[in-house]
Design a protein around this motif. Structure first.
Motif, PDB file in Angstrom:
ATOM      1  N   LYS A   1     -24.055  -9.366  -3.798  1.00 30.05           N
ATOM      2  CA  LYS A   1     -24.354  -9.054  -2.407  1.00 30.05           C
ATOM      3  C   LYS A   1     -23.284  -9.731  -1.564  1.00 30.05           C
ATOM      4  O   LYS A   1     -22.744 -10.763  -1.948  1.00 30.05           O
ATOM      5  CB  LYS A   1     -25.711  -9.620  -1.993  1.00 30.05           C
ATOM      6  N   ILE A   2     -23.029  -9.169  -0.403  1.00 32.11           N
ATOM      7  CA  ILE A   2     -22.197  -9.855   0.573  1.00 32.11           C
ATOM      8  C   ILE A   2     -23.159 -10.617   1.474  1.00 32.11           C
ATOM      9  O   ILE A   2     -24.044 -10.022   2.086  1.00 32.11           O
ATOM     10  CB  ILE A   2     -21.344  -8.865   1.381  1.00 32.11           C
ATOM     11  N   ALA A   3     -23.011 -11.931   1.512  1.00 37.37           N
ATOM     12  CA  ALA A   3     -23.898 -12.787   2.293  1.00 37.37           C
ATOM     13  C   ALA A   3     -23.246 -13.101   3.633  1.00 37.37           C
ATOM     14  O   ALA A   3     -22.114 -13.580   3.678  1.00 37.37           O
ATOM     15  CB  ALA A   3     -24.191 -14.076   1.528  1.00 37.37           C
ATOM     16  N   VAL A   4     -23.973 -12.828   4.712  1.00 33.10           N
ATOM     17  CA  VAL A   4     -23.496 -13.111   6.057  1.00 33.10           C
ATOM     18  C   VAL A   4     -24.362 -14.221   6.640  1.00 33.10           C
ATOM     19  O   VAL A   4     -25.583 -14.092   6.704  1.00 33.10           O
ATOM     20  CB  VAL A   4     -23.590 -11.858   6.964  1.00 33.10           C
ATOM     21  N   SER A   5     -23.731 -15.323   7.049  1.00 34.29           N
ATOM     22  CA  SER A   5     -24.431 -16.411   7.733  1.00 34.29           C
ATOM     23  C   SER A   5     -24.084 -16.322   9.207  1.00 34.29           C
ATOM     24  O   SER A   5     -22.912 -16.209   9.561  1.00 34.29           O
ATOM     25  CB  SER A   5     -23.993 -17.770   7.181  1.00 34.29           C
ATOM     26  N   THR A   6     -25.101 -16.370  10.057  1.00 38.11           N
ATOM     27  CA  THR A   6     -24.877 -16.189  11.492  1.00 38.11           C
ATOM     28  C   THR A   6     -25.123 -17.490  12.250  1.00 38.11           C
ATOM     29  O   THR A   6     -25.665 -18.457  11.705  1.00 38.11           O
ATOM     30  CB  THR A   6     -25.803 -15.096  12.047  1.00 38.11           C
ATOM     31  N   GLU A   7     -24.739 -17.482  13.525  1.00 39.98           N
ATOM     32  CA  GLU A   7     -24.899 -18.652  14.373  1.00 39.98           C
ATOM     33  C   GLU A   7     -26.155 -18.591  15.238  1.00 39.98           C
ATOM     34  O   GLU A   7     -26.464 -19.554  15.939  1.00 39.98           O
ATOM     35  CB  GLU A   7     -23.655 -18.830  15.246  1.00 39.98           C
ATOM     36  N   SER A   8     -26.872 -17.469  15.208  1.00 36.02           N
ATOM     37  CA  SER A   8     -28.107 -17.336  16.001  1.00 36.02           C
ATOM     38  C   SER A   8     -28.980 -16.230  15.417  1.00 36.02           C
ATOM     39  O   SER A   8     -28.507 -15.377  14.672  1.00 36.02           O
ATOM     40  CB  SER A   8     -27.764 -17.008  17.458  1.00 36.02           C
ATOM     41  N   LYS A   9     -30.264 -16.236  15.816  1.00 42.85           N
ATOM     42  CA  LYS A   9     -31.172 -15.160  15.417  1.00 42.85           C
ATOM     43  C   LYS A   9     -30.710 -13.837  16.016  1.00 42.85           C
ATOM     44  O   LYS A   9     -30.792 -12.798  15.372  1.00 42.85           O
ATOM     45  CB  LYS A   9     -32.605 -15.457  15.881  1.00 42.85           C
ATOM     46  N   GLU A  10     -30.223 -13.886  17.259  1.00 39.94           N
ATOM     47  CA  GLU A  10     -29.769 -12.669  17.928  1.00 39.94           C
ATOM     48  C   GLU A  10     -28.600 -12.028  17.172  1.00 39.94           C
ATOM     49  O   GLU A  10     -28.561 -10.816  16.986  1.00 39.94           O
ATOM     50  CB  GLU A  10     -29.371 -12.973  19.381  1.00 39.94           C
ATOM     51  N   GLU A  11     -27.663 -12.864  16.728  1.00 43.00           N
ATOM     52  CA  GLU A  11     -26.534 -12.347  15.958  1.00 43.00           C
ATOM     53  C   GLU A  11     -27.019 -11.794  14.619  1.00 43.00           C
ATOM     54  O   GLU A  11     -26.553 -10.742  14.164  1.00 43.00           O
ATOM     55  CB  GLU A  11     -25.490 -13.444  15.741  1.00 43.00           C
ATOM     56  N   ALA A  12     -27.975 -12.478  13.997  1.00 42.58           N
ATOM     57  CA  ALA A  12     -28.531 -12.004  12.723  1.00 42.58           C
ATOM     58  C   ALA A  12     -29.177 -10.635  12.909  1.00 42.58           C
ATOM     59  O   ALA A  12     -28.964  -9.724  12.103  1.00 42.58           O
ATOM     60  CB  ALA A  12     -29.546 -13.009  12.176  1.00 42.58           C
ATOM     61  N   ASP A  13     -29.967 -10.479  13.978  1.00 40.92           N
ATOM     62  CA  ASP A  13     -30.603  -9.190  14.246  1.00 40.92           C
ATOM     63  C   ASP A  13     -29.573  -8.101  14.486  1.00 40.92           C
ATOM     64  O   ASP A  13     -29.704  -6.982  13.964  1.00 40.92           O
ATOM     65  CB  ASP A  13     -31.534  -9.291  15.465  1.00 40.92           C
ATOM     66  N   LYS A  14     -28.550  -8.392  15.269  1.00 42.46           N
ATOM     67  CA  LYS A  14     -27.508  -7.404  15.585  1.00 42.46           C
ATOM     68  C   LYS A  14     -26.815  -6.925  14.310  1.00 42.46           C
ATOM     69  O   LYS A  14     -26.662  -5.726  14.078  1.00 42.46           O
ATOM     70  CB  LYS A  14     -26.480  -7.999  16.544  1.00 42.46           C
TER      71      LYS A  14
END
Length: 143
Positions: A85-98
């Motif tokens: 899988k390609i794992a993406v770590s975000t800096e906020s919940k909003e960025e994760a949702d987007k």
């Protein structure tokens, strides 16, 4: 320190997929090389392969997403493989949702994005090109 960058193989739709990824992540392609640019007497390219992507790169944060089309003479890529899988770590919940909502559009959600039992905000899916992704926001262990 070494850096790891994902590299994805496609069956002739790399350009379409990367335009989709660019629409979600933003940015500009660092490199787009087509097979016709590599043609020589020693490496003839069939007309059906000429405009396919030999190499494409899209910088995302400190990493680079890379990919290519696999030439027909090399066979088909198994787009339903389940090895990574390609794992993406975000800096906020909003960025994760987007990112989750953008990349999963037209795909198959395997684990809806939500607060996980281990304490992060997490989701998994296979995008419309068959690529598997996970998106995670964790304030304690964000990588």
């Amino acid at each position: 320190m070494a850096q790891i960058n994902p590299y994805i193989n496609f069956n002739g739709n790399a350009e379409e997929a990367f335009l989709f990824y660019k629409s979600v992540f933003g940015g500009e392609f660092r490199q787009v090389t087509r097979f016709k640019e590599m043609e020589s007497a020693e490496f003839p390219i069939p007309e059906s392969e000429a405009n396919k992507i030999m190499h494409i790169t899209l910088p995302i944060g400190q990493n680079v997403l890379m990919g290519n089309d696999v030439p027909e003479f090399m066979g088909k890529v198994n787009e339903n493989e389940n090895r990574s899988k390609i794992a993406v770590s975000t800096e906020s919940k909003e960025e994760a949702d987007k990112i989750f909502n953008g990349l999963s559009a037209g795909g198959t959600i395997e684990f809806p994005i939500s607060d996980s039992p281990w304490g992060s905000y997490f989701g998994m899916f296979r995008d419309k090109y068959g690529i598997e992704w996970s998106v995670d926001y964790d304030t304690k262990h964000n990588i």
